[in-house]
Design a protein around this motif. Structure first.
Motif, PDB file in Angstrom:
ATOM      1  N   ALA A  13       0.791  -1.278   0.124  1.00 44.22           N
ATOM      2  CA  ALA A  13       0.103  -0.110   0.038  1.00 44.22           C
ATOM      3  C   ALA A  13       0.842   1.253   0.037  1.00 44.22           C
ATOM      4  O   ALA A  13       0.562   2.181  -0.653  1.00 44.22           O
ATOM      5  CB  ALA A  13      -1.054   0.020   1.354  1.00 44.22           C
ATOM      6  N   GLY A  17       0.665   3.566  -3.152  1.00 43.41           N
ATOM      7  CA  GLY A  17       0.279   4.996  -2.628  1.00 43.41           C
ATOM      8  C   GLY A  17       1.122   5.948  -2.792  1.00 43.41           C
ATOM      9  O   GLY A  17       0.913   7.416  -3.043  1.00 43.41           O
ATOM     10  N   GLN A 102      -7.870  10.266  -0.379  1.00 44.90           N
ATOM     11  CA  GLN A 102      -6.926  10.234  -1.413  1.00 44.90           C
ATOM     12  C   GLN A 102      -6.009   9.240  -1.315  1.00 44.90           C
ATOM     13  O   GLN A 102      -5.604   9.132  -0.170  1.00 44.90           O
ATOM     14  CB  GLN A 102      -6.225  11.665  -1.777  1.00 44.90           C
ATOM     15  CG  GLN A 102      -5.447  11.965  -0.102  1.00 44.90           C
ATOM     16  CD  GLN A 102      -4.775  13.238  -0.165  1.00 44.90           C
ATOM     17  OE1 GLN A 102      -4.968  14.317  -0.816  1.00 44.90           O
ATOM     18  NE2 GLN A 102      -3.723  13.344   0.334  1.00 44.90           N
ATOM     19  N   ASN A 103      -5.431   8.858  -2.247  1.00 38.59           N
ATOM     20  CA  ASN A 103      -4.282   7.949  -1.956  1.00 38.59           C
ATOM     21  C   ASN A 103      -2.945   8.787  -1.483  1.00 38.59           C
ATOM     22  O   ASN A 103      -2.965   9.798  -1.904  1.00 38.59           O
ATOM     23  CB  ASN A 103      -3.882   7.125  -3.232  1.00 38.59           C
ATOM     24  CG  ASN A 103      -4.792   5.987  -3.359  1.00 38.59           C
ATOM     25  OD1 ASN A 103      -4.537   4.797  -2.473  1.00 38.59           O
ATOM     26  ND2 ASN A 103      -5.603   5.669  -4.443  1.00 38.59           N
ATOM     27  N   THR A 108      -3.325   6.039   1.994  1.00 33.10           N
ATOM     28  CA  THR A 108      -3.791   5.086   1.496  1.00 33.10           C
ATOM     29  C   THR A 108      -4.209   4.219   2.770  1.00 33.10           C
ATOM     30  O   THR A 108      -5.271   3.145   2.541  1.00 33.10           O
ATOM     31  CB  THR A 108      -2.935   4.095   0.499  1.00 33.10           C
ATOM     32  OG1 THR A 108      -2.646   5.030  -0.479  1.00 33.10           O
ATOM     33  CG2 THR A 108      -3.674   2.896   0.133  1.00 33.10           C
ATOM     34  N   ASP A 124     -12.975   0.264  -0.625  1.00 31.11           N
ATOM     35  CA  ASP A 124     -12.461   0.238  -1.746  1.00 31.11           C
ATOM     36  C   ASP A 124     -12.943   1.277  -2.612  1.00 31.11           C
ATOM     37  O   ASP A 124     -13.326   0.880  -3.912  1.00 31.11           O
ATOM     38  CB  ASP A 124     -12.235  -1.247  -2.296  1.00 31.11           C
ATOM     39  CG  ASP A 124     -11.225  -1.261  -3.425  1.00 31.11           C
ATOM     40  OD1 ASP A 124     -10.225  -0.349  -3.504  1.00 31.11           O
ATOM     41  OD2 ASP A 124     -11.110  -2.368  -4.154  1.00 31.11           O
ATOM     42  N   VAL A 126     -12.068   5.726  -3.249  1.00 35.27           N
ATOM     43  CA  VAL A 126     -11.319   6.970  -2.973  1.00 35.27           C
ATOM     44  C   VAL A 126     -12.249   8.084  -3.417  1.00 35.27           C
ATOM     45  O   VAL A 126     -12.873   8.165  -4.165  1.00 35.27           O
ATOM     46  CB  VAL A 126      -9.952   6.984  -3.187  1.00 35.27           C
ATOM     47  CG1 VAL A 126      -9.177   5.791  -2.605  1.00 35.27           C
ATOM     48  CG2 VAL A 126      -9.860   6.779  -4.684  1.00 35.27           C
ATOM     49  N   ARG A 130      -5.503  10.145  -6.779  1.00 33.33           N
ATOM     50  CA  ARG A 130      -4.116  11.272  -6.411  1.00 33.33           C
ATOM     51  C   ARG A 130      -4.473  11.912  -5.288  1.00 33.33           C
ATOM     52  O   ARG A 130      -5.737  12.388  -4.892  1.00 33.33           O
ATOM     53  CB  ARG A 130      -3.628  11.655  -7.541  1.00 33.33           C
ATOM     54  CG  ARG A 130      -4.467  12.576  -7.991  1.00 33.33           C
ATOM     55  CD  ARG A 130      -3.718  13.848  -8.953  1.00 33.33           C
ATOM     56  NE  ARG A 130      -3.245  14.672  -7.798  1.00 33.33           N
ATOM     57  CZ  ARG A 130      -2.211  15.615  -8.228  1.00 33.33           C
ATOM     58  NH1 ARG A 130      -1.909  15.867  -9.412  1.00 33.33           N
ATOM     59  NH2 ARG A 130      -1.727  16.314  -7.323  1.00 33.33           N
ATOM     60  N   GLY A 210     -10.149   2.368  -5.758  1.00 34.13           N
ATOM     61  CA  GLY A 210      -8.951   3.257  -5.600  1.00 34.13           C
ATOM     62  C   GLY A 210      -7.845   2.575  -4.730  1.00 34.13           C
ATOM     63  O   GLY A 210      -6.714   2.775  -4.787  1.00 34.13           O
ATOM     64  N   ILE A 211      -8.392   1.571  -3.731  1.00 33.66           N
ATOM     65  CA  ILE A 211      -7.497   1.337  -2.775  1.00 33.66           C
ATOM     66  C   ILE A 211      -6.573  -0.175  -3.533  1.00 33.66           C
ATOM     67  O   ILE A 211      -5.503  -0.399  -3.376  1.00 33.66           O
ATOM     68  CB  ILE A 211      -7.924   0.622  -1.244  1.00 33.66           C
ATOM     69  CG1 ILE A 211      -8.747   1.762  -0.926  1.00 33.66           C
ATOM     70  CG2 ILE A 211      -7.058  -0.164  -0.824  1.00 33.66           C
ATOM     71  CD1 ILE A 211      -7.808   2.690  -0.073  1.00 33.66           C
ATOM     72  N   ALA A 214      -4.093   1.013  -5.945  1.00 29.35           N
ATOM     73  CA  ALA A 214      -2.798   1.360  -5.239  1.00 29.35           C
ATOM     74  C   ALA A 214      -2.222  -0.164  -4.853  1.00 29.35           C
ATOM     75  O   ALA A 214      -0.759  -0.134  -4.900  1.00 29.35           O
ATOM     76  CB  ALA A 214      -3.034   2.095  -4.000  1.00 29.35           C
TER      77      ALA A 214
END
Length: 373
Positions: A13, A17, A102-103, A108, A124, A126, A130, A210-211, A214
Motif C-alpha cells: 500500500a 500509494g 486520497q491515496n 492510503t 475500496d 477513494v 491521487r 482506488g485502494i 494502489a
C-alpha cells in the motif's frame, strides 16, 4: 471481494500509494505506523462497494495539513480512531465503513486502524485516486452542496499543548476551512473523519477501486525493485499507462508554508527546451515547460522519481537532485465527482496563478498532445 489486510499489504500500500501521492500524501513512516498498528491490533477488512448495502453510512477518513514536512506536527494512530468516534457520537449511530479522501504515502492506510479497533470496513473507494491540497477536492461532489454535513478532527503536538478535538456542522464549503485552520493550530497535520453519506451516494460519486489500484501498483513496484531503478520506472509506466515527461537536475526550489496550512511554490527540473516547472500546492498540481506551455495538469497524476524509481515528495526534493517526472493522464484513472465540480478549483488556481478548470472539466491541448503516449 472481501479480504483481511495483512502485514504484507502494508508495504504494498505504501509503495503504490506513494506514486499516487503526487509529491504529497503524507510520509511512508507514518503509513507504516498506521498499517502495522492496524494489523497487529485487529483485522482491518477491505470491502468492495458491490458488497455494501445502499443505506449503509460511509464517511471519509483523511489527514489535513501540509505534507512537505515544514511544520512541527505530531499525529498518532489513535487520532484517526478518535476522529471516527467523534463522528459516530455526533451521528448517534455507527459508521459502516470508511473511504479515504486520497491515496498517498500514508493516506492510503488512513482507514486501516479505525477498522481494526472499531470494526468499520475499509471501503475500496477513494475521494480522489491521487493526492490533492484541499478537502473539497476529495469530497466526492459535496463541495458545493447546500446540505449541512458533519466533520470532526483530532490530533496535534502534545508537547506544545496543541492537541485539538472538534466537531463542526455546516456546509462543506464553510466547514472545510475551519478544519484546515485547526490543522495549522495543532502543528500542521490533523486526523479527520467527515461527510457521512449513504453508500448509494458513494457508489455513484467516488473513484471506485482506488485502494485495490494502489495495492496492485505497489505489488508491481516491489517485484521490480531487485532489478533496479529503470525496471521500477518501467513497471510503474506499464501498470498505470504512465510516461516520463521530463527529467534532469533540480535547478531551483521555491516552496513556502502559508498560514492556510498549504505548501505553495515551484520547482524547476532541467534547463533549456527540456526544462520543466513543477507547480506545487502541497502536491504537484501542474507541469509547464520554461515557456509556460502546459505538460501536465491535475487530475493527472504527477510524481517525481529518483534514479532508484522511488517517489520523492515535495518536502524531500533538494536542489542538485536528479529526478524524473512521471505523468499518468486522467484518462487512465477513475475520477470522482469532485474532479468535475468547478467549485473546488478557484482556491487552488488563485494560489498557483494557473488555470486548472479548463483541463479538469474538458479536453484541452495538454491531453491531446499526450494522447499518443
Amino acid at each position: 471481494m472481501k479480504r483481511i489486510l495483512t502485514i504484507d499489504d502494508v508495504e504494498t500500500a505504501i509503495a503504490g500509494g506513494s506514486i499516487f501521492a503526487a509529491g504529497g500524501g503524507g510520509w511512508p513512516d507514518h503509513g507504516r505506523m498506521l498499517g502495522q498498528a492496524a494489523v497487529m491490533t485487529g483485522q482491518p477488512e477491505l470491502v468492495s462497494m458491490d458488497e455494501v448495502p445502499d443505506d449503509a453510512i460511509i464517511a471519509t477518513a483523511a489527514a489535513i495539513g501540509a505534507p512537505a514536512g515544514t511544520t512541527d506536527w505530531q499525529m498518532l494512530g489513535i487520532d484517526y480512531v478518535r476522529a471516527v468516534e467523534l463522528l459516530q457520537d455526533s451521528l448517534g449511530k455507527p459508521i459502516y465503513g470508511l473511504i479515504i479522501g486520497q491515496n498517498g504515502m500514508s493516506s492510503t492506510l488512513n482507514a486501516w486502524l479505525p477498522s481494526a479497533v472499531l470494526g468499520t470496513k475499509v471501503i475500496d473507494a477513494v475521494g480522489d485516486i491521487r493526492a490533492h491540497p484541499t478537502g473539497d477536492m476529495g469530497s466526492i461532489g459535496l463541495a458545493g452542496s447546500p446540505e449541512a454535513t458533519i466533520q470532526t478532527a483530532a490530533g496535534g503536538n502534545r508537547s506544545r499543548n496543541a492537541y485539538i478535538e472538534l466537531v463542526v456542522r455546516g456546509t462543506t464549503a464553510k466547514v472545510s476551512p475551519i478544519l484546515r485552520t485547526a490543522s495549522d493550530m495543532s502543528g500542521g497535520f490533523i486526523a479527520s473523519c467527515r461527510n457521512p453519506v449513504p453508500a448509494s451516494y458513494v457508489r455513484q460519486h467516488a473513484a471506485l477501486g482506488g485502494i485495490s489500484m494502489a495495492l496492485a501498483l505497489g505489488k508491481r513496484i516491489l517485484a521490480a525493485r531487485p532489478k533496479g531503478g529503470r525496471a521500477v520506472i518501467d513497471a510503474i509506466c506499464d501498470q498505470t499507462s504512465g510516461a516520463v515527461v521530463g527529467q534532469g537536475k533540480v535547478i531551483r526550489k521555491s516552496v513556502e508554508y502559508t498560514r492556510q496550512a498549504f505548501d505553495v511554490g515551484t520547482i524547476q527540473i532541467g534547463e533549456g527546451k527540456s526544462g520543466r516547472i513543477l507547480h506545487v500546492m502541497n502536491e504537484y498540481m501542474a507541469v509547464t515547460d520554461l515557456d509556460g506551455q502546459r505538460v501536465a495538469t491535475y487530475p493527472d497524476v504527477i510524481t517525481t522519481l529518483n534514479d532508484d524509481g522511488a517517489p520523492i515528495s515535495v518536502g524531500h526534493v533538494q536542489e542538485g537532485m536528479e529526478l524524473a517526472i512521471l505523468r499518468i493522464a486522467k484518462s487512465h484513472i477513475p475520477l470522482s465527482a469532485s474532479v468535475s465540480d468547478p467549485s473546488v478549483y478557484p482556491i487552488v488556481e488563485e494560489a498557483l496563478g494557473l488555470d486548472l478548470t479548463s483541463y479538469a472539466l474538458g479536453r484541452d491541448r495538454t491531453e491531446a498532445s499526450h494522447s499518443r503516449e
